[in-house]
Enzyme design. Structure first.
Site, PDB file in Angstrom:
ATOM      1  N   LYS A 202       0.858  -1.189   0.000  1.00 40.69           N
ATOM      2  CA  LYS A 202       0.000   0.000   0.000  1.00 40.69           C
ATOM      3  C   LYS A 202       0.887   1.229   0.000  1.00 40.69           C
ATOM      4  O   LYS A 202       1.567   1.529   0.981  1.00 40.69           O
ATOM      5  CB  LYS A 202      -0.930   0.003   1.217  1.00 40.69           C
ATOM      6  N   LYS A 255      -1.941  -1.686  -4.005  1.00 35.01           N
ATOM      7  CA  LYS A 255      -2.795  -0.501  -4.050  1.00 35.01           C
ATOM      8  C   LYS A 255      -1.898   0.741  -4.098  1.00 35.01           C
ATOM      9  O   LYS A 255      -1.005   0.868  -3.260  1.00 35.01           O
ATOM     10  CB  LYS A 255      -3.684  -0.465  -2.801  1.00 35.01           C
TER      11      LYS A 255
END
Length: 334
Positions: A202, A255
């Site tokens: 992330k 992500k």
């Protein structure tokens, strides 16, 4: 026109033979996006009744508990098999107590969804940023997000979500050790079969801007660079995924997706766990804005974008386009 004698004697491959008709192109196509690949985000808001459009994400809304059932009914009718649930609480505090309360907004939303559609796979986002008064993803002490104390609260969130009926826990908090802590907590509470969808990679990305509008989760000071990854780093992503896999992750996630397709491929090559890519809010908003101005063909761009994510190695895609894509698949315009 007379054929050039030099050209006629050349030896080269005729790649265009496989592109001469739409049917032939379909036959040799390597990568497909299907409804089974799609996960639709859903925002459940404790502060409203009905629905409230999100200005920076055209076509996406927050839903009060009185309205979310209709949204879920539509998602299921379109043949989408999974949703990920985010919550907007009616109060915030320094420990994000609504996130781990058995009567929290996500927990209530999960119970409602599962009572209505028990077959739908419900993924619960496990983070604190929407629930803390600081807007950070963990507990703040003396201006710092502290790692180990935060793990206790993050584990409480996971257990409460599993009790509410979540099929998968998806921790997005970016604390070190969160997979190990959640796995131990779930197992101790009797949820040994509840999988963890780790936000293993992330990045501290600017592509999250519209989501922070949607979920009221912007940090009140500083940013999240101290715990989310530097977008310049590739090898770090492999270290993160290796750690989460050792700690017991059942899925891995990258992500955002579009600006990090190289990382999606690296993670795919390094792990055989199911791989999820999150086609995030800023990626969605850019396409919507450009299409609204007539600069691009939205349908073709969306297909090209999601196909590229699958081609890079993702098995599943969390995307705000999920409903649009499912409808197009039904209409045979995909």
């Amino acid at each position: 026109m007379t054929e050039n004698n030099t050209i006629s004697t050349l030896q080269f491959d005729r790649h265009r033979r496989l592109r001469t008709s739409a049917v032939l192109r379909d036959l040799v196509r390597e990568t497909y996006v299907s409804k089974d690949d799609l996960i639709m985000p859903v925002f459940v808001d404790a502060t409203i009744s009905g629905s409230q459009p999100i200005a920076s994400m055209p076509g996406i809304s927050r839903f009060g508990l009185d309205a979310v059932a209709a949204e879920i009914d539509e998602i299921v009718a379109l043949g989408i098999k999974s949703v990920i649930v985010f919550g907007i609480p009616d109060h915030k505090d320094d420990t994000g107590s609504d996130a781990w309360s058995d009567d929290g907004i996500v927990q209530r939303g999960i119970r409602l969804i599962k009572s209505r559609h028990p077959e739908l796979v419900v993924i619960a986002d496990d983070c604190m940023c929407e629930y803390t008064s600081t807007g950070h993803c963990g507990i703040v002490r003396d201006g710092e997000v502290v790692n180990d104390e935060s793990l206790d609260y993050i584990t409480r969130i996971a257990v409460s979500q599993a009790k509410a009926g979540a099929d998968i826990i998806a921790p997005s908090n970016a604390m070190d050790g969160y997979v190990a802590a959640i796995r131990a907590g779930l197992d101790a509470a009797g949820f040994v079969n509840t999988p963890i969808m780790s936000y293993a990679v992330k990045y501290a990305s600017s592509f999250y801007g519209p989501f922070r509008d949607a979920a009221d989760g912007a940090p009140q000071f500083g940013d999240r660079s101290g715990y989310q990854m530097d977008p310049a780093n590739r090898l770090e992503a492999l270290r993160e995924t290796a750690s989460d896999e050792r700690e017991g992750a059942d899925f891995l996630m990258v992500k955002p997706a579009m600006a990090f397709l190289d990382v999606v491929r690296e993670v795919r090559n390094a792990s055989d766990l199911p791989l999820v890519a999150y086609n995030v809010s800023g990626e969605y908003a850019m396409i919507k804005a450009a299409a609204a101005n007539g600069w691009i063909d939205e349908n073709r761009i969306v297909k090209e974008t999601l196909t590229s994510i699958k081609r890079a190695g993702a098995d599943l895609i969390i995307t705000y386009f999920a409903k649009d894509v499912a409808a197009r698949i039904d209409a045979r315009t995909w």
